[in-house]
Design an enzyme around this catalytic site. Sequence first.
Site, PDB file in Angstrom:
ATOM      1  N   ALA A  66      74.934  54.896  65.813  1.00 40.72           N
ATOM      2  CA  ALA A  66      73.734  54.173  65.385  1.00 40.72           C
ATOM      3  C   ALA A  66      72.482  54.879  65.906  1.00 40.72           C
ATOM      4  O   ALA A  66      71.505  55.065  65.167  1.00 40.72           O
ATOM      5  CB  ALA A  66      73.792  52.732  65.884  1.00 40.72           C
ATOM      6  N   ASP A  67      72.511  55.298  67.165  1.00 36.01           N
ATOM      7  CA  ASP A  67      71.354  56.010  67.726  1.00 36.01           C
ATOM      8  C   ASP A  67      71.153  57.344  67.021  1.00 36.01           C
ATOM      9  O   ASP A  67      70.032  57.767  66.755  1.00 36.01           O
ATOM     10  CB  ASP A  67      71.546  56.242  69.236  1.00 36.01           C
ATOM     11  CG  ASP A  67      71.426  54.945  70.027  1.00 36.01           C
ATOM     12  OD1 ASP A  67      70.932  53.960  69.441  1.00 36.01           O
ATOM     13  OD2 ASP A  67      71.818  54.923  71.201  1.00 36.01           O
ATOM     14  N   SER A  93      78.007  67.490  53.441  1.00 42.74           N
ATOM     15  CA  SER A  93      77.857  66.233  54.167  1.00 42.74           C
ATOM     16  C   SER A  93      77.393  65.189  53.141  1.00 42.74           C
ATOM     17  O   SER A  93      77.269  65.500  51.957  1.00 42.74           O
ATOM     18  CB  SER A  93      76.811  66.459  55.247  1.00 42.74           C
ATOM     19  OG  SER A  93      76.642  65.289  55.982  1.00 42.74           O
ATOM     20  N   GLU A 127      84.780  53.755  48.000  1.00 42.66           N
ATOM     21  CA  GLU A 127      85.947  53.882  48.882  1.00 42.66           C
ATOM     22  C   GLU A 127      85.492  53.880  50.328  1.00 42.66           C
ATOM     23  O   GLU A 127      84.336  54.195  50.611  1.00 42.66           O
ATOM     24  CB  GLU A 127      86.674  55.198  48.566  1.00 42.66           C
ATOM     25  CG  GLU A 127      85.865  56.419  48.982  1.00 42.66           C
ATOM     26  CD  GLU A 127      86.294  57.709  48.293  1.00 42.66           C
ATOM     27  OE1 GLU A 127      85.962  57.893  47.110  1.00 42.66           O
ATOM     28  OE2 GLU A 127      86.964  58.507  48.967  1.00 42.66           O
ATOM     29  N   LYS A 165      84.612  54.952  54.019  1.00 39.39           N
ATOM     30  CA  LYS A 165      84.265  56.201  54.701  1.00 39.39           C
ATOM     31  C   LYS A 165      85.074  56.233  55.988  1.00 39.39           C
ATOM     32  O   LYS A 165      84.856  55.419  56.896  1.00 39.39           O
ATOM     33  CB  LYS A 165      82.763  56.246  54.995  1.00 39.39           C
ATOM     34  CG  LYS A 165      82.328  57.537  55.645  1.00 39.39           C
ATOM     35  CD  LYS A 165      80.802  57.634  55.645  1.00 39.39           C
ATOM     36  CE  LYS A 165      80.317  59.011  56.043  1.00 39.39           C
ATOM     37  NZ  LYS A 165      80.639  59.370  57.417  1.00 39.39           N
ATOM     38  N   ASP A 196      86.447  57.285  59.547  1.00 37.95           N
ATOM     39  CA  ASP A 196      85.805  57.859  60.730  1.00 37.95           C
ATOM     40  C   ASP A 196      86.776  58.780  61.455  1.00 37.95           C
ATOM     41  O   ASP A 196      87.398  58.423  62.448  1.00 37.95           O
ATOM     42  CB  ASP A 196      85.335  56.727  61.653  1.00 37.95           C
ATOM     43  CG  ASP A 196      84.272  57.206  62.630  1.00 37.95           C
ATOM     44  OD1 ASP A 196      83.837  58.370  62.500  1.00 37.95           O
ATOM     45  OD2 ASP A 196      83.882  56.422  63.499  1.00 37.95           O
ATOM     46  N   TYR A 213      90.380  63.005  49.625  1.00 37.49           N
ATOM     47  CA  TYR A 213      89.327  62.369  48.817  1.00 37.49           C
ATOM     48  C   TYR A 213      88.400  63.350  48.112  1.00 37.49           C
ATOM     49  O   TYR A 213      87.494  62.945  47.405  1.00 37.49           O
ATOM     50  CB  TYR A 213      88.505  61.384  49.656  1.00 37.49           C
ATOM     51  CG  TYR A 213      87.900  61.980  50.923  1.00 37.49           C
ATOM     52  CD1 TYR A 213      86.950  62.999  50.859  1.00 37.49           C
ATOM     53  CD2 TYR A 213      88.289  61.512  52.178  1.00 37.49           C
ATOM     54  CE1 TYR A 213      86.407  63.545  51.998  1.00 37.49           C
ATOM     55  CE2 TYR A 213      87.738  62.052  53.338  1.00 37.49           C
ATOM     56  CZ  TYR A 213      86.799  63.071  53.236  1.00 37.49           C
ATOM     57  OH  TYR A 213      86.269  63.617  54.375  1.00 37.49           O
ATOM     58  N   LYS A 262      76.336  53.025  55.010  1.00 39.31           N
ATOM     59  CA  LYS A 262      76.853  52.791  56.358  1.00 39.31           C
ATOM     60  C   LYS A 262      76.867  51.302  56.717  1.00 39.31           C
ATOM     61  O   LYS A 262      76.017  50.539  56.261  1.00 39.31           O
ATOM     62  CB  LYS A 262      75.984  53.538  57.393  1.00 39.31           C
ATOM     63  CG  LYS A 262      75.950  55.046  57.211  1.00 39.31           C
ATOM     64  CD  LYS A 262      77.250  55.717  57.509  1.00 39.31           C
ATOM     65  CE  LYS A 262      77.435  56.320  58.852  1.00 39.31           C
ATOM     66  NZ  LYS A 262      76.655  57.205  59.541  1.00 39.31           N
ATOM     67  N   CYS A 279      83.112  38.095  98.315  1.00 39.86           N
ATOM     68  CA  CYS A 279      84.054  38.579  97.318  1.00 39.86           C
ATOM     69  C   CYS A 279      84.824  37.403  96.707  1.00 39.86           C
ATOM     70  O   CYS A 279      85.421  36.612  97.442  1.00 39.86           O
ATOM     71  CB  CYS A 279      85.023  39.556  97.972  1.00 39.86           C
ATOM     72  SG  CYS A 279      86.380  40.037  96.887  1.00 39.86           S
ATOM     73  N   CYS A 336      88.705  37.548  97.766  1.00 43.57           N
ATOM     74  CA  CYS A 336      89.243  37.389  99.122  1.00 43.57           C
ATOM     75  C   CYS A 336      88.284  36.673 100.070  1.00 43.57           C
ATOM     76  O   CYS A 336      88.636  36.413 101.217  1.00 43.57           O
ATOM     77  CB  CYS A 336      89.637  38.744  99.702  1.00 43.57           C
ATOM     78  SG  CYS A 336      88.226  39.764 100.139  1.00 43.57           S
ATOM     79  N   CYS A 387      82.745  44.416  98.178  1.00 43.14           N
ATOM     80  CA  CYS A 387      83.546  43.576  99.059  1.00 43.14           C
ATOM     81  C   CYS A 387      83.875  44.372 100.318  1.00 43.14           C
ATOM     82  O   CYS A 387      84.293  45.522 100.245  1.00 43.14           O
ATOM     83  CB  CYS A 387      84.836  43.189  98.337  1.00 43.14           C
ATOM     84  SG  CYS A 387      86.129  42.593  99.424  1.00 43.14           S
ATOM     85  N   CYS A 430      91.682  42.438 100.807  1.00 41.17           N
ATOM     86  CA  CYS A 430      91.311  41.955  99.477  1.00 41.17           C
ATOM     87  C   CYS A 430      92.392  42.340  98.460  1.00 41.17           C
ATOM     88  O   CYS A 430      92.660  43.525  98.246  1.00 41.17           O
ATOM     89  CB  CYS A 430      89.974  42.570  99.080  1.00 41.17           C
ATOM     90  SG  CYS A 430      89.466  42.132  97.423  1.00 41.17           S
TER      91      CYS A 430
END
Length: 753
Positions: free
Chosen positions: A44-45, A92, A127, A129, A131, A237, A325, A430, A433, A448, A454
Amino acid sequence: MATEKAVAELSQTEAAEELAVLADKLARANAAYHTEDAPEISDADYDSLKRRNAAIEERFPDLKRADSPTEQVGAPVSESFAKVEHSVRMMSLSNAFADEDVRDFNDTVRRYLGLRDSDGGLAYTAEPKIDGLSLSIRYENGRMVSAATRGDGAVGENVTANARTIGDIPETLKGAPEVLEVRGEVYMSHADFEALNARHEETGGKTFANPRNAAAGSLRQIDPKITAARPLKFFAYAWGELSEPLADTQMGAIARFAKLGFQTNPLTRVCDGIDEMLAHYRDIEEQRATLGYDIDGVVYKVNDLELQRRLGFRSTTPRWAIAHKFPAELAWTRLEKIEIQVGRTGALSPVARLTPVTVGGVVVSNATLHNEDYIAGRDAKGEPIRDGKDIREGDWVQVYRAGDVIPKVADVDLSKRPDDAEPYEFPHVCPECGSEAVREEGDAVRRCSGGLVCPAQAVEKLKHFVSRAAFDIDGLGAKQIEMFYADEGLPIREPADIFTLERRDTKNLARLKNRDGYGETSAKKLFNAIDEKRKIPLNRVIFALGIRHVGEVAAADLARHYNSWDTFTKAIDAAGPAAQRHLKAEDAVTRERQHAADEGRRAQISATREKVWAEDPAVPAEAKAAWDDLVGIDGIGATVAVSLVTTFHQEAERASIDRLAAELDVQDVAAPATSDSPVAGKTVVFTGTLEKMTRAEAKARAEALGAKVSGSVSAKTDLLVAGPGAGSKATKAADLGVETIDEDGWLALIGDA
Ligand code: IVH
């Protein structure tokens, strides 16, 4: 992230500067994703950087750079594979994010073809995509002759031997054109991905962040035997060079692939116009979570191949196709509860228990809250994050999932906060414990202080103890540790218990062979595997103790320096009083610093340090010497030293270490530099993945044999040991005529085979 200026408001200079920054960021992201199979930013970024870049280029076409990211597909090929020039470029796809973008795409296609409304709807295939990573397989006269990754679109990597190991890829085709390049996606199913990671976790191998990385890492193996052992799949494809057409339509071509024996995606449909396309998109989106493999959108392609030919290509993308997307992987849900998990070193990690919500096709019910400050709305430097909004139980929160990473709580909607929601109070004891949980200065994490008392820490420590770089005991992995820890009759609660297991088994009536799925043989097998590890190199023991800050490398450094378990423990014991004094001095210095307004008080600070060291009763000279010797080891700083000494001086911890040592036959570090060692005096470089030893171990062993281990290849290098995935170092070695051998060759050479 700083709010960015709208593209419309950018000046010419700002635009040029930002394009340079974006080109840089995207090149880095491409390299991480394609060449190193280890993405550094989420999809996404990445998409949002690309969009911003495209928007700026659209407004300032003159500023478009020669290395513009819009002109590039993927990343340059890795140097470890032979190169294959694609006879037809591997393209692409341009992206659509909203329905509107798909309508625009359809309008543009129609305009380009000169179609009028009265000409009726245009048919497209739609169709999933997939990944994974794309692969082009060339068949000549029905025989597979080569297979290549996309690379930069023009030149890919030759992975023929690896492709041959994939079950979905036929070796021979019946009734195929004389020349046929089949293109499609190599991917790994969720189930196979999880099994692979579980297997690697057990054996201490590399685990993958997501199925795509696993698929890419598996296909791009130097050794096809490794690829063969990985469950890869393939969907066909598209195609490259053809000696004759496959069909008249895209759908017809896909049907032809299926007939030739390829897998084609069952969700591929012909859609009549935009409304059907969008409807099928929603349909696929709904099925996303249950497909069993990752998809990140839907691809639409003009169905008529003659129209595809007329539409043709832009520089890197076809005009006749677009990828729609799925939206960024965000969702809002209720934070029901904040729970604290305790790790091996006692770190308290807050986990958000959420009302289950689907984020990017996956049901998420837990997410990380990072640490105390993050919950309070501050970063490590005390600066506000989320505008300083804190997070509370009962809050309406935004969950972010970037496919490859643990979901996190990203934001909170204050307008939906229940009236009775209280600020979250991070526990100072903690939860496992009841010991005090303390936060040291400069540490973002609260820990802890219970140590072995613990149970949570104990289990995590035991898991570390049996891990691959530590004791690596066959048949005793994380799962068995959990089981034995909870066992009432024959428990393993500390490392020594592993080695007394058989004795206790024989003495007690609590026989292993009758429980937990163990029989006579499997119990015996486990006992034998444990016995085998009684004889163990010093560095492994030190690492296995799981002392904070003492990683594999520090453990190896310590082992090389002290040589034997006896010398090592005596030295750490001896340094005790000096470590106390060191801490006291640093405490005083810290206090001093807090008051020191200017640098002029530096002299006073060091005077304070000296004063504390000189205090009465003075630290015995012997302790000071032991301490100086310890912190003098290359790679060992005061942090490691203090951590070691503190652990060894905690009574319970120390007793447990002694009980363990009594069970072991700790091997001294081999005497270095025997002149008859075949590698004595040689400069050796290790590269790629080592499978029979860890990198730190290989280095320690080589050094013990008198070799000098270097990180880079030069004319001075005598020998390169290259495992799978070796890259530029292997190429450079070849250029320089440096002798190169594989891991087995190395083991044979040093007589460890
Ligand atoms: S068609 C000329 N169809 O997406 C068009 N690509 O972002 C060639 N991909 O490189 C691509 N599923 O690795 C096409 N059903 C699909 C796909 C698909 C995944 C990948 C492919 C391509 C990338 C473009």
